[in-house]
Design a protein around this motif. Structure first.
Motif, mmCIF file in Angstrom:
data_model
loop_
_atom_site.group_PDB
_atom_site.id
_atom_site.type_symbol
_atom_site.label_atom_id
_atom_site.label_comp_id
_atom_site.label_asym_id
_atom_site.label_seq_id
_atom_site.Cartn_x
_atom_site.Cartn_y
_atom_site.Cartn_z
ATOM 1 N N TYR A 237 -2.983 16.325 0.673
ATOM 2 C CA TYR A 237 -3.608 15.452 1.403
ATOM 3 C C TYR A 237 -4.837 14.688 0.769
ATOM 4 N N HIS A 238 -5.551 15.388 -0.135
ATOM 5 C CA HIS A 238 -6.473 14.627 -0.753
ATOM 6 C C HIS A 238 -6.173 13.822 -1.751
ATOM 7 N N TYR A 239 -5.393 14.034 -2.853
ATOM 8 C CA TYR A 239 -4.732 13.301 -3.837
ATOM 9 C C TYR A 239 -3.521 12.220 -3.486
ATOM 10 N N GLY A 240 -2.624 13.149 -2.514
ATOM 11 C CA GLY A 240 -1.298 12.379 -2.116
ATOM 12 C C GLY A 240 -1.684 11.480 -0.985
ATOM 13 N N LYS A 241 -2.567 11.674 -0.208
ATOM 14 C CA LYS A 241 -2.562 10.782 0.947
ATOM 15 C C LYS A 241 -4.102 9.955 0.745
ATOM 16 N N HIS A 242 -4.995 10.711 0.893
ATOM 17 C CA HIS A 242 -6.174 9.789 0.764
ATOM 18 C C HIS A 242 -6.306 9.018 -0.514
ATOM 19 N N LEU A 243 -6.213 9.550 -1.736
ATOM 20 C CA LEU A 243 -6.189 8.567 -2.818
ATOM 21 C C LEU A 243 -5.127 7.573 -2.910
ATOM 22 N N GLN A 244 -3.815 7.933 -2.507
ATOM 23 C CA GLN A 244 -2.857 6.816 -2.213
ATOM 24 C C GLN A 244 -3.132 5.707 -1.475
ATOM 25 N N THR A 245 -3.817 5.883 -0.338
ATOM 26 C CA THR A 245 -4.224 5.012 0.776
ATOM 27 C C THR A 245 -5.380 4.121 -0.164
ATOM 28 N N TYR A 246 -6.279 4.873 -0.755
ATOM 29 C CA TYR A 246 -7.413 3.775 -1.345
ATOM 30 C C TYR A 246 -6.738 2.810 -2.568
ATOM 31 N N VAL A 247 -5.599 3.349 -3.117
ATOM 32 C CA VAL A 247 -4.829 2.734 -4.233
ATOM 33 C C VAL A 247 -4.152 1.452 -3.404
ATOM 34 N N ASP A 248 -3.606 1.790 -2.204
ATOM 35 C CA ASP A 248 -2.749 0.631 -1.752
ATOM 36 C C ASP A 248 -3.684 -0.267 -1.176
ATOM 37 N N ASN A 249 -4.674 0.315 -0.587
ATOM 38 C CA ASN A 249 -5.516 -0.821 0.093
ATOM 39 C C ASN A 249 -6.296 -1.656 -0.803
ATOM 40 N N LEU A 250 -6.796 -0.994 -1.989
ATOM 41 C CA LEU A 250 -7.374 -1.802 -3.105
ATOM 42 C C LEU A 250 -6.195 -2.899 -3.475
ATOM 43 N N ASN A 251 -4.905 -2.803 -3.726
ATOM 44 C CA ASN A 251 -3.987 -3.719 -4.106
ATOM 45 C C ASN A 251 -3.808 -4.618 -3.182
ATOM 46 N N LYS A 252 -4.044 -4.367 -1.940
ATOM 47 C CA LYS A 252 -3.773 -5.343 -0.717
ATOM 48 C C LYS A 252 -4.757 -6.462 -0.710
ATOM 49 N N LEU A 253 -6.242 -5.556 -0.939
ATOM 50 C CA LEU A 253 -7.322 -6.413 -0.682
ATOM 51 C C LEU A 253 -7.626 -7.504 -1.904
ATOM 52 N N VAL A 254 -7.443 -7.058 -3.048
ATOM 53 C CA VAL A 254 -7.696 -8.111 -4.177
ATOM 54 C C VAL A 254 -6.639 -9.095 -4.320
ATOM 55 N N ALA A 255 -5.496 -8.753 -3.864
ATOM 56 C CA ALA A 255 -4.507 -9.982 -3.816
ATOM 57 C C ALA A 255 -5.180 -11.288 -3.611
ATOM 58 N N GLY A 256 -4.765 -12.290 -4.479
ATOM 59 C CA GLY A 256 -5.364 -13.673 -4.490
ATOM 60 C C GLY A 256 -6.813 -13.880 -4.327
#
Ligand code: MN
Length: 191
Positions: free
Chosen positions: A26-45
């Motif tokens: 959960y902590h590594y596999g889901k929480h951290l993955q979500t932060y990585v995915d959100n960051l990539n979406k937010l910085v685009a453009g």
């Protein structure tokens, strides 16, 4: 740059019983993955798209800061754990004695701050510009890099870090954390 999940220097089940495989999932596999995915979406453009993670943490605010700092903090936290703990290197023992009185006094201060911190956040051991070590607390996604300090150790005190294994007993989680700290890695980060 595209941000990706950091590798782990151990297997998902390797930190048990102090940190269970389910917590890692959960902590590594889901929480951290979500932060990585959100960051990539937010910085685009945005201008942050081409920055390193360190630069984003030091220059962004709002949602981009929160997600970038959570990627940085979790990457550092998981990288500082080991299932094969060794004693503190002499260099670190000497430094903690110089700056806190003794390694035990450091551990007590860090533990007390981690157990008593109200709400979500992180407790850090960090070095200032004069190479002096301090225990600093940061709310939410806070990271001492922003204030010019160099992190050498951290503990995540968000409830998601301990609720599966320890429910509401944060103190038990902090005690378990001390069995997992990679002291060689901490010592290697000293200036
Ligand atoms: Mn966390």
């Amino acid at each position: 740059m595209k941000h990706s999940m950091p590798g782990l220097p151990y297997a998902m089940e390797a930190l048990a019983p102090y940190m269970s495989q389910e917590t890692m999932e959960y902590h590594y596999g889901k929480h951290l993955q979500t932060y990585v995915d959100n960051l990539n979406k937010l910085v685009a453009g945005t201008p942050f798209e081409r920055m390193t993670l360190d630069d984003i943490v030091c220059r962004a605010d709002g949602a981009i800061f929160n997600n970038a700092a959570q990627v940085w903090n979790h990457t550092f936290f998981f990288d500082t754990l080991t299932p094969r703990q060794t004693g503190m290197p002499d260099k670190l023992v000497r430094k903690l004695a110089e700056d806190f009185g003794s390694p035990e006094a450091f551990r007590q201060e860090f533990t007390q701050k981690a157990v008593s911190w109200f709400g979500s956040g992180w407790v850090w051991l960090a070095e200032d510009a004069d190479k002096m070590l301090h225990v600093v607390t940061e709310p939410n996604a806070g990271n001492p890099l922003v204030g010019g300090l160099k992190p050498v150790l951290t503990i995540d005190v968000w409830e998601h870090a301990y609720y599966i294994d320890y429910r509401n007993r944060r103190a038990a989680f902090v005690e378990a954390f001390w069995h997992l700290v990679d002291w060689e890695k901490v010592a290697s980060r000293l200036s």
